[in-house]
Write a protein that holds these residues in place. Structure first.
Motif, mmCIF file in Angstrom:
data_model
loop_
_atom_site.group_PDB
_atom_site.id
_atom_site.type_symbol
_atom_site.label_atom_id
_atom_site.label_comp_id
_atom_site.label_asym_id
_atom_site.label_seq_id
_atom_site.Cartn_x
_atom_site.Cartn_y
_atom_site.Cartn_z
ATOM 1 N N ASP A 92 0.840 -1.192 0.000
ATOM 2 C CA ASP A 92 0.000 0.000 0.000
ATOM 3 C C ASP A 92 0.882 1.252 0.000
ATOM 4 O O ASP A 92 2.108 1.176 -0.046
ATOM 5 C CB ASP A 92 -0.979 -0.006 1.175
ATOM 6 C CG ASP A 92 -0.301 0.040 2.542
ATOM 7 O OD1 ASP A 92 0.865 0.501 2.623
ATOM 8 O OD2 ASP A 92 -0.933 -0.381 3.523
ATOM 9 N N ARG A 93 0.248 2.416 0.069
ATOM 10 C CA ARG A 93 1.001 3.664 -0.040
ATOM 11 C C ARG A 93 1.961 3.881 1.121
ATOM 12 O O ARG A 93 2.894 4.675 1.025
ATOM 13 C CB ARG A 93 0.033 4.846 -0.138
ATOM 14 C CG ARG A 93 -0.775 4.857 -1.436
ATOM 15 C CD ARG A 93 -1.703 6.048 -1.492
ATOM 16 N NE ARG A 93 -2.434 6.078 -2.751
ATOM 17 C CZ ARG A 93 -3.337 7.005 -3.056
ATOM 18 N NH1 ARG A 93 -3.607 7.980 -2.193
ATOM 19 N NH2 ARG A 93 -3.956 6.966 -4.209
ATOM 20 N N ASN A 94 1.716 3.194 2.215
ATOM 21 C CA ASN A 94 2.602 3.293 3.363
ATOM 22 C C ASN A 94 3.707 2.244 3.351
ATOM 23 O O ASN A 94 4.511 2.162 4.278
ATOM 24 C CB ASN A 94 1.801 3.174 4.661
ATOM 25 C CG ASN A 94 0.793 4.296 4.826
ATOM 26 O OD1 ASN A 94 1.105 5.453 4.546
ATOM 27 N ND2 ASN A 94 -0.413 3.958 5.257
ATOM 28 N N GLY A 95 3.700 1.418 2.316
ATOM 29 C CA GLY A 95 4.726 0.395 2.204
ATOM 30 C C GLY A 95 4.368 -0.929 2.849
ATOM 31 O O GLY A 95 5.167 -1.860 2.836
ATOM 32 N N GLU A 96 3.157 -1.027 3.418
ATOM 33 C CA GLU A 96 2.756 -2.280 4.058
ATOM 34 C C GLU A 96 2.454 -3.339 3.007
ATOM 35 O O GLU A 96 1.790 -3.067 1.991
ATOM 36 C CB GLU A 96 1.530 -2.057 4.944
ATOM 37 C CG GLU A 96 1.788 -1.164 6.150
ATOM 38 C CD GLU A 96 2.790 -1.756 7.113
ATOM 39 O OE1 GLU A 96 2.743 -2.986 7.332
ATOM 40 O OE2 GLU A 96 3.639 -1.000 7.630
ATOM 41 N N PHE A 97 2.914 -4.538 3.259
ATOM 42 C CA PHE A 97 2.712 -5.657 2.333
ATOM 43 C C PHE A 97 1.255 -6.100 2.334
ATOM 44 O O PHE A 97 0.660 -6.343 3.383
ATOM 45 C CB PHE A 97 3.619 -6.814 2.737
ATOM 46 C CG PHE A 97 3.495 -8.035 1.868
ATOM 47 C CD1 PHE A 97 3.887 -7.997 0.537
ATOM 48 C CD2 PHE A 97 2.999 -9.225 2.374
ATOM 49 C CE1 PHE A 97 3.772 -9.118 -0.267
ATOM 50 C CE2 PHE A 97 2.886 -10.348 1.582
ATOM 51 C CZ PHE A 97 3.276 -10.291 0.246
ATOM 52 N N ARG A 98 0.664 -6.213 1.138
ATOM 53 C CA ARG A 98 -0.756 -6.586 1.025
ATOM 54 C C ARG A 98 -0.968 -7.970 0.423
ATOM 55 O O ARG A 98 -2.062 -8.501 0.486
ATOM 56 C CB ARG A 98 -1.497 -5.549 0.186
ATOM 57 C CG ARG A 98 -1.522 -4.162 0.822
ATOM 58 C CD ARG A 98 -2.329 -3.179 -0.004
ATOM 59 N NE ARG A 98 -3.731 -3.609 -0.115
ATOM 60 C CZ ARG A 98 -4.641 -2.941 -0.837
ATOM 61 N NH1 ARG A 98 -4.289 -1.851 -1.503
ATOM 62 N NH2 ARG A 98 -5.875 -3.375 -0.892
ATOM 63 N N GLY A 99 0.058 -8.547 -0.158
ATOM 64 C CA GLY A 99 -0.100 -9.883 -0.713
ATOM 65 C C GLY A 99 0.521 -10.022 -2.089
ATOM 66 O O GLY A 99 1.219 -9.139 -2.580
ATOM 67 N N VAL A 100 0.240 -11.161 -2.715
ATOM 68 C CA VAL A 100 0.780 -11.502 -4.028
ATOM 69 C C VAL A 100 -0.355 -11.497 -5.037
ATOM 70 O O VAL A 100 -1.418 -12.079 -4.789
ATOM 71 C CB VAL A 100 1.456 -12.886 -4.003
ATOM 72 C CG1 VAL A 100 1.960 -13.272 -5.390
ATOM 73 C CG2 VAL A 100 2.609 -12.900 -3.009
ATOM 74 N N ARG A 101 -0.140 -10.848 -6.171
ATOM 75 C CA ARG A 101 -1.162 -10.789 -7.211
ATOM 76 C C ARG A 101 -0.588 -11.208 -8.550
ATOM 77 O O ARG A 101 0.587 -10.972 -8.846
ATOM 78 C CB ARG A 101 -1.738 -9.375 -7.323
ATOM 79 C CG ARG A 101 -2.613 -8.987 -6.156
ATOM 80 C CD ARG A 101 -3.227 -7.611 -6.354
ATOM 81 N NE ARG A 101 -4.101 -7.534 -7.514
ATOM 82 C CZ ARG A 101 -4.846 -6.458 -7.799
ATOM 83 N NH1 ARG A 101 -4.793 -5.378 -7.011
ATOM 84 N NH2 ARG A 101 -5.614 -6.450 -8.872
#
Length: 334
Positions: A92-101
């Motif tokens: 996300d914009r804060n650099g937090e990992f959201r997953g694999v796409r």
């Protein structure tokens, strides 16, 4: 320590002829201690002048900052290099990992963004970054094949996936290379991934060939990792207990390196260069002195006895800790 300026040898990777050693750009903008942008820029340009042809980044590195820096570095030198970037890890914009796409729309969107940030009209290697459990890799490869047909991508690659996923992907569109972590202390791809790559004529790009800096011998304690933002603080091998137990591995390399007037980093890279003429390591650095040290390993010849001694000094079973914490380990080698 060998740091000569001889031209680099080359290697055949799939259909490509590459310099025997590339440059990873991960440490230039994110994940490690903050690098000096001017020095990082100078490091890329020095690498090109030394004959390095493969420059590797990813869209998640610095949330696009890595691609922008690399684009600036290759301006006026584009015809001398092959640019590799990755898609698939979402932050996300804060650099937090959201997953694999790996869905088509996401890949196309990210490709266009990478082209814009790099300031180029095509990517030489576009790498699908990891695969989520149960992910239909065929959709991602179909999307990448479309980009090849449109002239926006030249070669399709994969990163940190299983031998089965490589086979399935290659059946949809030719895979030029697989980029996975490979070093003296990360040998997991040797059992299945490397053999299937060689069966299918796919090259191997070895990322983190210095064990994320550990095999340089410059990390003696957690304090040497620097600021809390350095992502290695969250890796089991770099925990207080992990580093303490793993120090014996570097200690065993030091006398072997000294016999050849090499640093531990150069010996570790030389060992990897001897694992096959289809293997190209891409050590990451943002400093010209470390670049010179790394490139000094590209022409080191090791005897069979020396190779055996290095392997015996760092047996895979002696490495303490996983490469990643559990939630990330579930996302690699699928």
């Amino acid at each position: 320590m060998r740091t000569d300026g001889e031209p680099l040898p080359t290697r055949r990777v799939g259909e490509l002829r590459l310099s025997a050693q590339g440059l990873g750009c991960l440490s230039m903008t994110s994940f490690y201690a903050r690098a000096d942008p001017a020095e990082a820029l100078a490091t890329v340009r020095r690498a090109i002048d030394r004959g390095v042809t493969l420059l590797d980044t990813a869209d998640v590195q610095g949330l696009g900052e890595g691609e922008r820096l690399l684009g600036k570095a290759v301006a006026g030198r584009r015809d001398r290099v092959l640019l590799s970037t990755k898609v698939g890890l979402e932050r996300d914009r804060n650099g937090e990992f959201r997953g694999v796409r790996g869905d088509r729309a996401y890949i196309r969107q990210r490709c266009h963004g990478s082209l814009r940030r790099l300031g180029v009209d095509h990517l030489d290697l576009y790498v699908k970054h990891w695969a989520a459990p149960g992910e239909r890799i065929e959709e991602a490869i179909e999307a990448l094949a479309e980009l090849v047909a449109e002239g926006k991508v030249r070669h399709v690659c994969l990163s940190e996936v299983s031998a089965d996923t490589i086979r399935r992907a290659h059946a949809v569109h030719p895979i030029t290379a697989v980029q996975s972590e490979w070093s003296l202390w990360s040998r997991g791809i040797e059992a299945e991934v490397v053999p299937v790559c060689r069966e299918l004529g796919i090259g191997v790009i070895a990322s983190s060939p210095l064990g994320r800096g550990f095999l340089t011998g410059r990390i003696g304690s957690v304090a040497d990792l620097g600021p809390a933002a350095d992502f290695r603080h969250g890796l089991p091998r770099f925990s207080e207990s992990g580093l303490g137990r793993n120090q014996a591995l570097v200690a065993a390399l030091r006398p072997l390196a000294a016999r050849r007037d090499l640093t531990p980093a150069q010996l570790a890279l030389a060992w990897l260069h001897h694992q096959g003429d289809d293997v190209v390591p891409i050590p990451s650095t943002a400093r010209r002195d470390h670049l010179a040290e790394n490139l000094g390993a590209a022409r080191v010849d090791l005897t069979a006895d020396e190779l055996r001694a290095v392997t015996d000094a760092v047996p895979p079973t002696a490495v303490h800790g996983e490469r990643y914490p559990p939630f990330l380990m579930r996302l690699v080698d699928n």
